[in-house]
Structures are given as structure tokens and as C-alpha cells.
Design a protein around this motif. Structure first.
Motif, short mmCIF file in Angstrom:
data_model
loop_
_atom_site.label_atom_id
_atom_site.label_comp_id
_atom_site.label_asym_id
_atom_site.label_seq_id
_atom_site.Cartn_x
_atom_site.Cartn_y
_atom_site.Cartn_z
N HIS A 98 3.82 0.67 -31.55
CA HIS A 98 2.39 0.52 -31.28
C HIS A 98 2.24 -0.55 -30.21
N LEU A 99 2.20 -0.12 -28.96
CA LEU A 99 1.99 -1.02 -27.83
C LEU A 99 0.49 -1.05 -27.55
N VAL A 100 -0.11 -2.23 -27.66
CA VAL A 100 -1.55 -2.34 -27.50
C VAL A 100 -1.88 -3.36 -26.43
N VAL A 101 -3.09 -3.23 -25.92
CA VAL A 101 -3.63 -4.22 -25.00
C VAL A 101 -4.97 -4.69 -25.55
N ALA A 102 -5.31 -5.90 -25.17
CA ALA A 102 -6.64 -6.44 -25.43
C ALA A 102 -7.39 -6.35 -24.11
N GLU A 103 -8.59 -5.83 -24.19
CA GLU A 103 -9.39 -5.62 -22.99
C GLU A 103 -10.73 -6.33 -23.15
N ARG A 104 -11.11 -7.03 -22.12
CA ARG A 104 -12.42 -7.70 -22.10
C ARG A 104 -13.04 -7.44 -20.74
N ASP A 105 -14.28 -6.94 -20.74
CA ASP A 105 -15.00 -6.66 -19.50
C ASP A 105 -14.18 -5.79 -18.55
N GLY A 106 -13.46 -4.81 -19.10
CA GLY A 106 -12.68 -3.90 -18.28
C GLY A 106 -11.36 -4.44 -17.77
N ARG A 107 -11.02 -5.67 -18.17
CA ARG A 107 -9.76 -6.30 -17.73
C ARG A 107 -8.77 -6.36 -18.89
N THR A 108 -7.51 -6.07 -18.61
CA THR A 108 -6.45 -6.19 -19.60
C THR A 108 -6.06 -7.66 -19.66
N VAL A 109 -6.32 -8.29 -20.80
CA VAL A 109 -6.14 -9.74 -20.91
C VAL A 109 -5.13 -10.17 -21.98
N GLY A 110 -4.55 -9.21 -22.68
CA GLY A 110 -3.55 -9.54 -23.69
C GLY A 110 -2.78 -8.30 -24.09
#
Length: 154
Positions: A53-65
Motif C-alpha cells: 500500500h503505497l500512499v501519498v498525502a496531498e494538500r491543495d493538489g500537491r503531493t506533500v508526504g
């Protein structure tokens, strides 16, 4: 954190994910953000494996984590399933914002949903700030880790 979305990573996220992997003294020496070819191949393998399970954190359309959660069925601990958290990275502009906590809390909750009875992770011995972070979230330093680097097969 209401503006934060944690979602499965896509191939389009790879440039941002690899940039975060490379954005520290350890990663700078082992990652190659200018050549995504090996990362694309790895992404295909990860995406095809239901235990990854590879995930990303996204805020305001930006990958931030980002982080990777691996499910490991086992025989020890009376046949327990465990999860392993790897590759936790936070964009440098987001560090200290609570994003790391949100990602780890997501990983722990997802581990419960997947039937795991143990969540484990490793952290490089030099990352003392990370060690304090994980301990604050309830993780216990319980093992001494070892690695053996294998040369590429020809």
C-alpha cells in the motif's frame, strides 16, 4: 488536517515521491530523482502486489508526504499478521505541520482494518529526531536491526 487527502499513489506521483526520498542526507546519496526509470519499474511491482500500500498525502493538489505499508502474514505470534511501515517522507515545507502524525495514524488504522496485530518500522540509527517522533506516537524501540546489501544480479 481537514484539507489533507491520503490516497493510493499513482505513477504521476513518482517525481514528487522520489524527490522527497532524496531530500535528506541519507537519501541524497542513494536516490536518483533525475532518472525515474527504476522507480517506474518498482512502482509496477508494488501496484501489482495486494500486500503493498503505497500512499501519498496531498494538500491543495500537491503531493506533500508518502509512505509504504506492507502486510506480512506470519506464523510467529500465533499466526499474526503484521504490517511494516517504510519510506515515510514529508515534504520539507510541511515538516512540523502534523502531517507525519496524520500519515502514521493512517497507517496504524489501515493496519487494523487489514487484520494486523502489530505495526513495525525501522529507522536509520542516525535519525534521532525520527526516533523521538515514533516514540511519541507509541512505538517502542524493541529490536536491533541488521542489513545485508546484495550486489545486483547480472
Amino acid at each position: 488536517m481537514s484539507d489533507l487527502v491520503i490516497r493510493p499513489a499513482t505513477e504521476d506521483d513518482l517525481p514528487a515521491v522520489v524527490a522527497m526520498l532524496a531530500d535528506d542526507p541519507l537519501g541524497a546519496g542513494r536516490e536518483s530523482p533525475d532518472d525515474l526509470t527504476p522507480y517506474r519499474a518498482a512502482f509496477v511491482r508494488i501496484a501489482a502486489d495486494p500486500h503493498q500500500h503505497l500512499v501519498v498525502a496531498e494538500r491543495d493538489g500537491r503531493t506533500v508526504g508518502t509512505l509504504q505499508l506492507t502486510v506480512v502474514p506470519g506464523l510467529s505470534r500465533r499466526g499474526a499478521t503484521r504490517t511494516i511501515v517504510e519510506g515515510v517522507r514529508i515534504h520539507s515545507g510541511e515538516r512540523g505541520s502534523g502531517l507525519g502524525t496524520a500519515l502514521i495514524e493512517w497507517a496504524v488504522e489501515r493496519s487494523r482494518e487489514l487484520g494486523a496485530s502489530l505495526v513495525q518500522l525501522t529507522s536509520d540509527a542516525t535519525r534521532t529526531d525520527a526516533h523521538r517522533f515514533y516514540e511519541r506516537l507509541g512505538f517502542t524501540a524493541s529490536h536491533l536491526g541488521f542489513k545485508l546489501a546484495l550486489p545486483p544480479q547480472e
